[in-house]
Design a protein around this motif. Structure first.
Motif, short mmCIF file in Angstrom:
data_model
loop_
_atom_site.label_atom_id
_atom_site.label_comp_id
_atom_site.label_asym_id
_atom_site.label_seq_id
_atom_site.Cartn_x
_atom_site.Cartn_y
_atom_site.Cartn_z
N VAL A 1 0.85 -1.19 0.00
CA VAL A 1 0.00 0.00 0.00
C VAL A 1 0.89 1.24 0.00
O VAL A 1 1.76 1.39 0.87
CB VAL A 1 -0.94 0.04 1.22
N ILE A 2 0.68 2.12 -0.96
CA ILE A 2 1.37 3.41 -1.00
C ILE A 2 0.35 4.49 -0.67
O ILE A 2 -0.61 4.71 -1.41
CB ILE A 2 2.00 3.68 -2.37
N VAL A 3 0.56 5.15 0.47
CA VAL A 3 -0.30 6.26 0.89
C VAL A 3 0.35 7.56 0.41
O VAL A 3 1.41 7.95 0.90
CB VAL A 3 -0.47 6.28 2.42
N ASP A 4 -0.29 8.21 -0.54
CA ASP A 4 0.24 9.47 -1.07
C ASP A 4 -0.20 10.64 -0.19
O ASP A 4 -0.96 11.51 -0.59
CB ASP A 4 -0.22 9.67 -2.52
N GLY A 5 0.30 10.63 1.03
CA GLY A 5 -0.04 11.66 2.00
C GLY A 5 0.53 11.28 3.35
O GLY A 5 1.24 10.27 3.50
N ARG A 6 0.21 12.07 4.36
CA ARG A 6 0.67 11.81 5.72
C ARG A 6 -0.35 10.99 6.49
O ARG A 6 -1.53 10.95 6.15
CB ARG A 6 0.91 13.13 6.46
N LEU A 7 0.12 10.39 7.58
CA LEU A 7 -0.76 9.68 8.50
C LEU A 7 -0.97 10.46 9.78
O LEU A 7 -1.54 9.95 10.75
CB LEU A 7 -0.19 8.29 8.82
N SER A 8 -0.50 11.69 9.80
CA SER A 8 -0.70 12.56 10.96
C SER A 8 -0.80 13.99 10.48
O SER A 8 -0.30 14.34 9.41
CB SER A 8 0.44 12.41 11.97
N GLU A 9 -1.44 14.83 11.27
CA GLU A 9 -1.57 16.24 10.95
C GLU A 9 -0.34 17.01 11.41
O GLU A 9 0.24 16.69 12.46
CB GLU A 9 -2.82 16.82 11.62
N GLU A 10 0.05 17.99 10.66
CA GLU A 10 1.17 18.83 11.04
C GLU A 10 0.73 19.79 12.16
O GLU A 10 -0.25 20.53 11.99
CB GLU A 10 1.65 19.64 9.85
N PRO A 11 1.38 19.75 13.32
CA PRO A 11 0.98 20.67 14.41
C PRO A 11 1.16 22.12 13.99
O PRO A 11 2.20 22.50 13.46
CB PRO A 11 1.95 20.31 15.55
N ARG A 12 0.12 22.93 14.22
CA ARG A 12 0.18 24.35 13.89
C ARG A 12 -0.95 25.07 14.59
O ARG A 12 -1.99 24.46 14.90
CB ARG A 12 0.08 24.57 12.38
N PRO A 13 -0.78 26.34 14.88
CA PRO A 13 -1.87 27.11 15.51
C PRO A 13 -3.07 27.20 14.57
O PRO A 13 -2.91 27.40 13.37
CB PRO A 13 -1.24 28.49 15.75
N VAL A 14 -4.26 27.06 15.12
CA VAL A 14 -5.48 27.15 14.34
C VAL A 14 -6.29 28.35 14.84
O VAL A 14 -6.55 28.49 16.03
CB VAL A 14 -6.33 25.86 14.47
N GLU A 15 -6.64 29.21 13.91
CA GLU A 15 -7.47 30.36 14.26
C GLU A 15 -8.82 29.90 14.79
O GLU A 15 -9.44 28.97 14.25
CB GLU A 15 -7.68 31.23 13.01
N LEU A 16 -9.28 30.52 15.86
CA LEU A 16 -10.54 30.12 16.49
C LEU A 16 -11.73 30.77 15.78
O LEU A 16 -12.48 31.56 16.34
CB LEU A 16 -10.53 30.48 17.98
N SER A 17 -11.85 30.42 14.50
CA SER A 17 -12.97 30.89 13.70
C SER A 17 -13.74 29.69 13.17
O SER A 17 -13.24 28.56 13.15
CB SER A 17 -12.48 31.73 12.52
N PHE A 18 -14.97 29.93 12.73
CA PHE A 18 -15.82 28.83 12.26
C PHE A 18 -15.15 28.05 11.14
O PHE A 18 -15.05 26.82 11.19
CB PHE A 18 -17.17 29.40 11.78
#
Length: 432
Positions: A304-321
């Motif tokens: 199986v080749i997953v063309d992407g990550r298996l985890s999210e990149e940690p980063r600040p998220v704006e508290l908007s909808f």
């Protein structure tokens, strides 16, 4: 979501995402696309009766017969037929996931495996979304590496995202035009490629691509080899439509109408990206161990080749909808991929088959599935190539690890990322 909730700067934000390679815009567009498809399905209710009768599921496959009529066969039947043609050979399966521009990772890896002399001959190849576009080349083998390399490094994909106008998200079926993607597929779907697909399919190998039926929301698995063999003058157009549909991200690209002759009747089905219902495709029946003429088990292996990550990149998220909603959808998609991978690994091991996989490590920076710039895609292609060529691409299940296969090799050329085989987070999925 109603039309009032879409701000005037929505498409501008999407364009900024493409240029800045931010994931949040992609997730927001995907959400709007999925909601829009609900309305599309309601307007096309006249076709729902055909879809309901078809009973498509991941355990059936839509195959074309000599009469150019489609039939939905159990995968069990297809698997038995394919295995009977080569009763003493191992059965290797390659599954290619979706990932947009990140498909350059899997494409480069296949070329790198060729150059290292470690590329298996796959009895069955499956593709979803970006993986569907790679699948024909993976199926045909090293002789088509030049075309595969050109597809992901020539820059032809840079112009895929052509806006349909500021009101297209509200009143149309997609934010971007479908014609550039259609043209890109047509450029590489030559007569020679169709003939090569037919030749390999006739030898008893399987090439399968998954789409999502808009009306039912279910996965449809297409036997592309049977289309190449039996499609006649319509083979190329049908193959193109299925490949484009599998790569048409809901909301970004319009659904593809595929005309199907089945049971003496003609239908028109709307199909979109296969990843809307399946991150990748590994039918359980294909991974089962079987015995040859001497009754000894013939090893099966699933890659199986997953063309992407298996985890999210940690980063600040704006508290908007929009930011919170986009991040939540992105996290959900990532976890769906991880869950599918874990279930596939467990099921494959239970069936007695070997299991190997790869994904892009979180340490690979500035990754974005809609960044089709040639410089970005070349860099990711080279990264996948180098990891595969130096033997640091596959992560092995415990059964394979017991075979004393050393996944380590020389140092790669990418300065900021380990290769998949060196990444502890990706590796722990093999041990669950």
């Amino acid at each position: 979501m109603t039309s009032r909730s879409i701000s005037p700067g929505f498409l501008t934000t999407a364009r900024k995402y493409v240029r800045a390679t931010e994931l949040t815009g992609f997730a927001t567009l995907l959400l709007c696309g999925l909601l829009a498809l609900g309305g599309c399905a309601a307007r096309r209710a006249s076709w729902a009766s055909h879809s309901e009768d078809s009973g498509m599921s991941p355990e059936t496959i839509r195959t074309m017969g000599p009469d150019q009529q489609f039939t939905e066969l159990p995968l069990t039947t297809v698997a038995q037929r394919v295995r009977a043609l080569h009763p003493e050979q191992p059965f290797n399966i390659l599954a290619l996931s979706g990932g947009g521009a990140d498909g350059a990772f899997g494409a480069g890896a296949l070329v790198g495996l060729t150059q290292s002399g470690t590329r298996p001959r796959f009895s069955a190849v499956t593709g979803v979304s970006a993986g569907a576009l790679i699948a024909p080349f993976a199926f045909l083998g090293p002789d088509w590496d030049r075309q595969l390399t050109d597809a992901y490094t020539s820059g032809r994909a840079e112009h895929l995202l052509q806006s349909r106008g500021p009101l297209s998200v509200i009143y149309g079926s997609s934010a971007y035009r479908g014609s550039p993607l259609k043209q890109l597929v047509e450029d590489y779907l030559t007569d020679a490629l169709v003939q090569a697909l037919a030749h390999e399919a006739a030898s008893g190998r399987l090439l399968m691509v998954a789409t999502t039926n808009v009306d039912t929301g279910e996965t449809v698995v297409w036997d592309l080899g049977s289309i190449a063999v039996n499609g006649g003058q319509h083979a190329k157009a049908l193959l193109r439509d299925v490949l484009v549909a599998s790569a048409s991200i809901p909301g970004l690209f319009p659904p593809v109408i595929i005309r199907v002759q089945e049971r003496g009747r003609q239908f028109e089905d709307a199909h979109v990206d296969g990843t809307a219902s399946a991150p990748f495709l590994v039918p359980a029946i294909l991974a089962q161990q079987t015995a040859g003429f001497d009754s000894s088990p013939r090893p099966s292996a699933v890659y199986v080749i997953v063309d992407g990550r298996l985890s999210e990149e940690p980063r600040p998220v704006e508290l908007s909808f929009r930011a919170i909603l986009s991040r939540s959808i992105s996290v959900g998609m990532t976890h769906m991929m991880r869950t599918t991978l874990e279930l596939t690994a467990s099921r494959t091991e239970r069936e007695g088959a070997y299991f190997e996989y790869a994904a892009i490590p979180a340490t690979y920076q500035n990754l974005a599935p809609l960044d089709f710039r040639v410089s970005t895609m070349r860099r990711l292609f080279q990264y996948g190539h180098d990891c595969a060529q130096t033997g640091r691409f596959w992560i092995s299940s415990p059964r394979i690890a017991d075979r004393d296969v050393d996944p380590r090799g020389e140092e790669g050329t990418h300065p900021n990322a380990r290769c998949p085989a060196e990444d502890e987070f990706i590796g722990h999925f093999a041990l669950r």
